[in-house]
Design an enzyme around this catalytic site. Structure first.
Site, PDB file in Angstrom:
ATOM      1  N   TYR A   1      45.677  32.490  28.176  1.00  0.00           N
ATOM      2  CA  TYR A   1      44.553  31.689  27.698  1.00  0.00           C
ATOM      3  C   TYR A   1      44.926  31.041  26.363  1.00  0.00           C
ATOM      4  O   TYR A   1      46.003  30.471  26.234  1.00  0.00           O
ATOM      5  CB  TYR A   1      43.295  32.554  27.586  1.00  0.00           C
ATOM      6  CG  TYR A   1      43.043  33.358  28.827  1.00  0.00           C
ATOM      7  CD1 TYR A   1      43.087  32.762  30.089  1.00  0.00           C
ATOM      8  CD2 TYR A   1      42.789  34.713  28.766  1.00  0.00           C
ATOM      9  CE1 TYR A   1      42.867  33.491  31.240  1.00  0.00           C
ATOM     10  CE2 TYR A   1      42.563  35.456  29.920  1.00  0.00           C
ATOM     11  CZ  TYR A   1      42.605  34.837  31.160  1.00  0.00           C
ATOM     12  OH  TYR A   1      42.396  35.557  32.277  1.00  0.00           O
TER      13      TYR A   1
ATOM     14  N   TYR B   1      39.109  32.416  46.625  1.00  0.00           N
ATOM     15  CA  TYR B   1      39.461  32.649  45.223  1.00  0.00           C
ATOM     16  C   TYR B   1      38.879  33.961  44.694  1.00  0.00           C
ATOM     17  O   TYR B   1      39.567  34.727  44.000  1.00  0.00           O
ATOM     18  CB  TYR B   1      38.975  31.466  44.382  1.00  0.00           C
ATOM     19  CG  TYR B   1      39.228  31.603  42.912  1.00  0.00           C
ATOM     20  CD1 TYR B   1      40.527  31.560  42.403  1.00  0.00           C
ATOM     21  CD2 TYR B   1      38.178  31.778  42.015  1.00  0.00           C
ATOM     22  CE1 TYR B   1      40.762  31.681  41.043  1.00  0.00           C
ATOM     23  CE2 TYR B   1      38.407  31.902  40.658  1.00  0.00           C
ATOM     24  CZ  TYR B   1      39.708  31.849  40.177  1.00  0.00           C
ATOM     25  OH  TYR B   1      39.934  31.979  38.817  1.00  0.00           O
TER      26      TYR B   1
END
Lengths: 304, 304, 304, 304
Positions: D240, D189
Site C-alpha cells: 500500500y 474476488y
C-alpha cells in the site's frame, strides 16, 4: 419602511454578548494589533441614507477585500481580455491551495483566490504607469475620500512572510501566466492587500457595484454589465470554501478579508460593511458572518 | 563468464539504428547544446574491470542524478535525522508536481522529487561550511577525479528559468520545512544539478552504492546500511512516474536525469552508466532506458 | 413594460440560425431519440402571464433538473437535518467525480452533484411510504398537472448503464452515508431522473421557488426561507463546473439536465424554461445557455 | 553458514515482549476471530531446508496476499496482454482510494491496489472455465497441498460489507475496464481473498517467485522473466502506501494482507512468511513488519 438603525442596534446587542469571537489572524505580526472586541457596521443605501453602529469609523486592514477593487480596475482598463488568463469558477478549496493551479496548468480558478488576484495584479502592473499610486488614486476616487492609504508596515510584513504567495507567483510564472517580475507583481499585491479602510469607506467604495457601475459621485466607473458580473463572482467565489454557505445563509454578493472585514451588497438597494477581527476556522470573520445573517433575516432582503 | 564487451557492442549497434531517439530537454537553453546522436555506456565491475562503448568520456549535465550524491552526503553528515523532514515513498506523479507537497503539508514524498531534493540541499547548506565547494570536493573524492566541475552557465540558466523550483522552495518555506533563505538553497541546488560528468565518472561516483558504502579507493563513505537504503530509494523513486516501469523492465536501482544520463547498479556486482540526450515523454532518456533493458536481458542479471 | 413575446421570438430567430447545436447525450440509448433541431422556451411570470415559443409543449427527459424537486420535497419533509449528510459548497468539478467524495469521507459537496442527489434520494426512500408514487404526486401537485409521468424505458436504460451511479452509491454506503439498500435508492433515483416534462410544465413546477415557496395554486409547499436557500444552491451549484460561468453570463438561479433542459428564475418575477437537446462540452444545453444569456440581456433582468 | 533457526527464535523472543501488537482488522466480523497473540514464521530455503517458529501451521485469512497468486495465474494464462488494462506504477495512496482510478480513466495503477486486483479477477473470470475451482486448484498445485481451501463464511462476509469494492468494480465498468458482470467478478474476488493458508503453505506457494518460476515440485509455472517481474511489482507496490518504507527497512519483494500475513522473498535464496494479526495504522501487520526488519538485519541479506 425598514427600520435599519433598529436592526443594526439589535445586531450589535446580540454580537456583544457572544462569548466565542473567533481567532485573530496571526500569520503576519502586524495584523495582531487589534482588539478582539472591535466591532462595527456601516450601511449605505443607494438612495443616499447611511446608518452605522460601533467602530464603523476605525480603519482596519482590508486584505482580500481589495481583490474586488483591483478586479474592477483591471476590467475597466483591459475589458474582457482578462478572462484569457483566469476563470470565473468557484474553487471549492481553501484560499491558498496551489494544487488546482497546477492541475489546471496555471489558469487560476477565479480572481479571488490568491493566484487569481496575483494575475490581476500582474495585469495592473502591465497597464498602470505607477501601479501603487494609480491604484490608490482609483480607490480614493471611487470612494471620494483622499484619506485612504496603504499601511506600509503591513505590506512589508506580508512581503517578509508571504512564502505561499511567492510560491503561487513563481508557479504562475512557470506556466507563462505572469508577465512581469515576481518581485514587482508581489510588491504591488502586498500593498494592495495592505489598504486600510473603515467600514464607512468600504461601503462607499463598493457603492458602484450596487449602483450599476456608477460611484458615489455618480460617475460611471464600470459598465452596468461589468458591475453585474463582478457581483456574480462575489457571490460564487467571495468567501473561499465558504462561498456556498454564505450564499445559502445570507444570500448577497460579498467579499471577506482576513483582517476581519466583510462587505456585501444588494444591487440597487444597499452596501453593508462589517468588521470584527476574530475569524472562524475557514478564515472569514466569525461575528461578521453572524451579523450579516441576522441583517438579511431582520431586513428580509436578499437577491434570492 | 559474461561477455560484457560483446553485450555493450551489441546494444550500441541496436541503438544506432533506432529512428526515434526522443526529444532533447529544452526547458533551459544551455541543455540543448548537445547532439541527439551522442550515445555512450560505461560499465564498472565491483571486481575492478571496466567496459565501455561510444561517447563514454564526454561530459554531460547530470541534473537529477546529482540528487543521489547530495542525499549520500546528507546521510553521512546528519544520519537518520533527515527523515524527520521528508519521506521515502514513491510519488506516483511527475517530478514537478507541487500538489502532493501541499496535501502532505510540506513533507516531500522522497528525496528525488524536486521538493525533496531541495530539502536535502537545505540540510547541506546548514551543515557545510562552503556548500558548493564542499559538495564538489565530496563528488571528486568518491570518484577519485579532480577534473569534475559545475557548468556555471547551466547553473545560471536554471536560476533564470527555474520558476517551478522557486515555487517549491517557497511552498516548503511556508510550511517551515526550509531553514535557510530560498535564494541560498536554490543557488546551491542549481549548481548541484549543473554538475558535468562523463559516463565513466558517473560509474565511479556510484561505485560506493554497489560496494557496501566503500568508494573506489576503498574508503568507507557510507555505512553498509546507508548504501542499502539509498539503493532501495533509487529502485522505488529513481525514475519519476516511471519508477515501477523501470523496476519491472530492468530490475536495478538507478537514477535518471533530464540531461539524458541514467546510472544503475547491481549490488556487489557492477555500476552501469548510459547517456543519450533524447528523452521519452516521461522525462527519462529514451535510448538509455532501452539500452538498460537490453543489458539486463543479455547479461541475465537483476536484483529480482 | 418589457416586450417578453418579442424577446422570445427574437431569441428563437437567432437560435435557429446557429450551425453548431452541440451534441445529444448518448450515454443512454433512450436519450438519443430526439431531434437536434427541437427547441422551445416557456416563460411564466409570477404575475400570471405566460409566453412561449417553439416546442414548448413537447415532453423531454428532465434528468438532473429533477434534483431540485427532490431536494425541495426532502427539505419540506425533514427540514435542516438533511445538512448533516451533505454540504452546500460548489464542487468545481464535473458532475460525476467521486474523488472529492472520497477525500471528504462520504459527505457530498452539494445536493446537485450525483452523490448528493443520491443521498437526497436515500432520505426520500426512508421518509416516503411509496417513494416513486409519492414523489410523482408531489411533482404533479406543485405543477397542477396530473399528466406528468416517468418514462419507464429511460429509467430502465439508466439502471442498465448507470455504473458510475452504482459506484457513487456504494462509496456512500462504505462511508455509512446511505441508509437503505443501494438497489432501492438507485431504483428511485433513476425514476426521478427519468421524469418527462414540457417547458411549460417545468416553469409551473419551479413557480414555488420564484414565489416565496407558494406553488402556482398559491399553496405553501416550502417556507420562504427554504425557497430562498434552494435558489442560492441553484446559483452556486446548478451547472456542474459551469456554475460560475452561468452566474457570470446569465445571473439567475437555475438548473440544467443532460436531456437539454434548463430552468432559471428571477425571484418574485418569473420562471423561464428552455429546451434544446444538443449539449456543450460541459454537459449543459448549448443553445439553452445562449438563449438564457440573450434573454437576460434583452430583458435587462438578473439578480445582480 | 547462517544460523536461521537461532534468528527465528530470537525474533520470536523479541516479538513476544512487545506491548503494542497493533489492531486486528474489524471491517468484516469474520476476521476478528483471531487471537492478538498469535504469531508464526516459516522460512523455506530454495535449497530445500525449512525453519519455523510459533504458530506456523495455523491457517489464517491471506486476504490481499492472494493478489500475487491471481496475478501469477493471469500472467501465465494471458501473458503481457494484461498490461493493456492496468499499469505497474506505485500508487502512493492507501489501498482503497478511487480518486486515482477516476483521474486515470479506469486504468488501475497496479495489480495490487483493489481496483487492479479486480481487473485481474475479471481477466481470470473470462479465461477460466470454473474460476473459483480452477484458481483453488492452481494454488493447491503450486503449493503441493490439497488441504488449502476458501473460508466461505469470510467470502460471504466480505460480499455483504464490501461496498468499497463494489464502488471500484462499478467505476471500472463505467470506464469499460470490466468485461464481466460486477457480481460475477466480485464473487470470484471475495473468494480469492478468503483463501486460508498457514505460514508454511504461503512459503511453499511463493516458492516459484524465488525459484525462477519453478514451483516446489520443480515444474515451470511462470517463465523466469515473469517471476522476475512479479517480484519487481511486489517490491514497488506490495505494501500500500508503505511500499517505500518496506523497501527501505527490509529490502525484499513481498506482499501483506489485512489478515496479518506478510510473505517476502530473496530470489534464489528463500521465502519467508510471517503472521501476526495486529495491524499498524497503514494496514500492514505491525509485528510482521518488525519481524522482517529484524530478520534481514540478523541474516544480513537483502536484494540491495
Amino acid at each position: 419602511m425598514i427600520e435599519y438603525q433598529n436592526i443594526l442596534d439589535s445586531i450589535n446587542q446580540s454580537v456583544i454578548k457572544e462569548q466565542n469571537k473567533g481567532t485573530i489572524a496571526s500569520y503576519i505580526p502586524e495584523l495582531t494589533n487589534v482588539d478582539i472586541n472591535d466591532f462595527g457596521i456601516h450601511l449605505q443605501l443607494v438612495s443616499g441614507e447611511q446608518f452605522s453602529v460601533g467602530n464603523s469609523h476605525q480603519p482596519f486592514s482590508i486584505q482580500s477585500i481589495s481583490k474586488v477593487l483591483s478586479l474592477a480596475l483591471a476590467m475597466s482598463q483591459v475589458g474582457t481580455a482578462i478572462w484569457e488568463r483566469l476563470d470565473v469558477e468557484p474553487s471549492g478549496n481553501p484560499f491558498n491551495h496551489l494544487s488546482l493551479l497546477e492541475l489546471e496548468e496555471g489558469i487560476p480558478r477565479n480572481p479571488f483566490i490568491n493566484s487569481g488576484a496575483i494575475v490581476i495584479a500582474d495585469i495592473l502592473v502591465s497597464n498602470l504607469k505607477n501601479p501603487k499610486a494609480d491604484f490608490l488614486n482609483y480607490v480614493r476616487d471611487i470612494t471620494g475620500d483622499n484619506s485612504i492609504d496603504y499601511n506600509y508596515k503591513v505590506a512589508q510584513s506580508e512581503k517578509e512572510t508571504g512564502f505561499n504567495n511567492y510560491a503561487a507567483a513563481n508557479l504562475l510564472k512557470s506556466f507563462n501566466n505572469l508577465h512581469n517580475d515576481v518581485e514587482d507583481v508581489l510588491d504591488f499585491y502586498f500593498h494592495q492587500c495592505a489598504l486600510e479602510m473603515t467600514c464607512q469607506q468600504l461601503s462607499k467604495a463598493f457603492f458602484l457595484f450596487a449602483n450599476k457601475g456608477n460611484c458615489l459621485a455618480n460617475k460611471a466607473r464600470l459598465t452596468k454589465s461589468q458591475a453585474k458580473r463582478i457581483n456574480a463572482i462575489m457571490l460564487t467565489c467571495g468567501f473561499y470554501d465558504e462561498a456556498g454557505e454564505f450564499a445559502f445563509e445570507v444570500g448577497l454578493p460579498g467579499k471577506s478579508g482576513v483582517g476581519g472585514g466583510i462587505v456585501a451588497l444588494l444591487p440597487n438597494q444597499f452596501v453593508i460593511s462589517v468588521w470584527s477581527p476574530g475569524l472562524n476556522e475557514r478564515g472569514n470573520s466569525k461575528l461578521g458572518m453572524q451579523a450579516l445573517e441576522q441583517f438579511t433575516t431582520l431586513a428580509n432582503q436578499s437577491i434570492f
